[in-house]
Write a protein that holds these residues in place. Sequence first.
Motif, PDB file in Angstrom:
ATOM      1  N   ALA A 225      -1.651   8.452   0.368  1.00 25.74           N
ATOM      2  CA  ALA A 225      -1.180   7.574   1.430  1.00 25.74           C
ATOM      3  C   ALA A 225      -1.922   6.239   1.447  1.00 25.74           C
ATOM      4  O   ALA A 225      -1.292   5.186   1.559  1.00 25.74           O
ATOM      5  N   PRO A 226      -3.265   6.210   1.335  1.00 28.19           N
ATOM      6  CA  PRO A 226      -3.955   4.904   1.333  1.00 28.19           C
ATOM      7  C   PRO A 226      -3.482   3.997   0.203  1.00 28.19           C
ATOM      8  O   PRO A 226      -3.312   2.791   0.395  1.00 28.19           O
ATOM      9  N   GLU A 227      -3.262   4.588  -0.972  1.00 28.86           N
ATOM     10  CA  GLU A 227      -2.798   3.795  -2.101  1.00 28.86           C
ATOM     11  C   GLU A 227      -1.419   3.211  -1.834  1.00 28.86           C
ATOM     12  O   GLU A 227      -1.143   2.038  -2.143  1.00 28.86           O
ATOM     13  N   ALA A 228      -0.543   4.013  -1.252  1.00 32.54           N
ATOM     14  CA  ALA A 228       0.803   3.533  -0.937  1.00 32.54           C
ATOM     15  C   ALA A 228       0.759   2.427   0.115  1.00 32.54           C
ATOM     16  O   ALA A 228       1.466   1.426   0.013  1.00 32.54           O
ATOM     17  N   LEU A 229      -0.085   2.606   1.117  1.00 30.13           N
ATOM     18  CA  LEU A 229      -0.145   1.615   2.196  1.00 30.13           C
ATOM     19  C   LEU A 229      -0.636   0.263   1.710  1.00 30.13           C
ATOM     20  O   LEU A 229      -0.272  -0.773   2.281  1.00 30.13           O
ATOM     21  N   GLU A 230      -1.451   0.252   0.678  1.00 31.18           N
ATOM     22  CA  GLU A 230      -1.909  -1.022   0.117  1.00 31.18           C
ATOM     23  C   GLU A 230      -0.727  -1.860  -0.367  1.00 31.18           C
ATOM     24  O   GLU A 230      -0.775  -3.087  -0.343  1.00 31.18           O
ATOM     25  N   GLU A 231       0.328  -1.198  -0.823  1.00 30.43           N
ATOM     26  CA  GLU A 231       1.540  -1.901  -1.247  1.00 30.43           C
ATOM     27  C   GLU A 231       2.485  -2.124  -0.070  1.00 30.43           C
ATOM     28  O   GLU A 231       3.078  -3.195   0.077  1.00 30.43           O
ATOM     29  N   ILE A 232       2.630  -1.082   0.754  1.00 27.12           N
ATOM     30  CA  ILE A 232       3.665  -1.105   1.789  1.00 27.12           C
ATOM     31  C   ILE A 232       3.411  -2.171   2.843  1.00 27.12           C
ATOM     32  O   ILE A 232       4.322  -2.948   3.188  1.00 27.12           O
ATOM     33  N   LEU A 233       2.213  -2.231   3.372  1.00 25.72           N
ATOM     34  CA  LEU A 233       1.960  -3.105   4.514  1.00 25.72           C
ATOM     35  C   LEU A 233       2.243  -4.577   4.209  1.00 25.72           C
ATOM     36  O   LEU A 233       2.955  -5.239   4.982  1.00 25.72           O
ATOM     37  N   PRO A 234       1.742  -5.130   3.102  1.00 27.01           N
ATOM     38  CA  PRO A 234       2.120  -6.534   2.817  1.00 27.01           C
ATOM     39  C   PRO A 234       3.593  -6.696   2.464  1.00 27.01           C
ATOM     40  O   PRO A 234       4.207  -7.723   2.768  1.00 27.01           O
TER      41      PRO A 234
END
Length: 329
Positions: A225-234
């Motif tokens: 999840a942290p790895e995905a959020l690094e892409e998702i949020l921006p």
Amino acid sequence: MPFSEILGQDPALKVLRHAQRSGRLPHAWLFTGPSRVGKSKTAEALAQWLNCEREQQQDACGQCPTCRQIAERNYPDFMALEPDGKNIRIAQVHQALRWLQLRADRAKVRVLIVDGAQHFNRESANAFLKTLEEPPPGTLIVLIAESPAQLLETLVSRCQLVRFRPLPDELVRTILVQNPEFSEAQIEAVLPWALGSVPTGLITELETLESVQTQTVRWLTTRSAPEALEEILPEMGNWGGAKSEAWRLMLDFLERWFRDVSWLQHGLPEVQLLCPEFRKSLDQGARRFSTRWVLEIPERLARLRESIELNANKPLALETLWLHLLKTA
């Protein structure tokens, strides 16, 4: 466009023809049904029929100067009111009401169409209400919305309701094929997204749609999840931009993807999957998300759409959705 060119809506056309032939044409109609199934075209065809210079009994000719001018939105006794931005503003309503009070220039029946009537705000709806109840003689008002529930009850109660139905896939294909600008490959790509409507606008968004689907599936199936959020949020800032339709395509895809996940979880026929090309990810989703939570996602997505329509911060709302999705997984 005469009635003869409107496909798949025979019951609605039958109601309109019967009302006219019986001499009981109401002063206000409400056309409801899915988007892009012919509601606006039918309202235009009704205006043509009522004013056609050749006085056809069953339909407009579509060729006389009046019919052509109505089709071109260039007829002095025909007005189409649409949202200015997200809403139909009070100034637009006042302008339309002043127009309704004018004497007919040439028309037998002056016609006002409000396309997107669900976008009345309370102020503009209330300003329109009295005229809708008692319009000037020789005028006809047509409100167009997807559902009566989207309008104030006071507006709905003053209109004759006509429901338009979803179109079968083969009829959608027939309509798309008639447009020489669309290739067979483009038509095949958008047909699975039709779901009863004619997705002409989606053809211009095919490249964006493919990118949105690929990235969304990757995020839904990642184990970090942290790895995905690094892409998702921006990315949500980009997809939720003022001129981007990526956010809407993402929500549409999420609805379809989670529908298919639920379909698999309940052992229903796989031939009816909406996203069979993403079967591997659907299997992962069926294992990763609980059955109960998957059943709740349509309501969450609907609330999100509603909040965005009400001017919620779009990127923030999309980020919150993904935080919830990855927390639940």
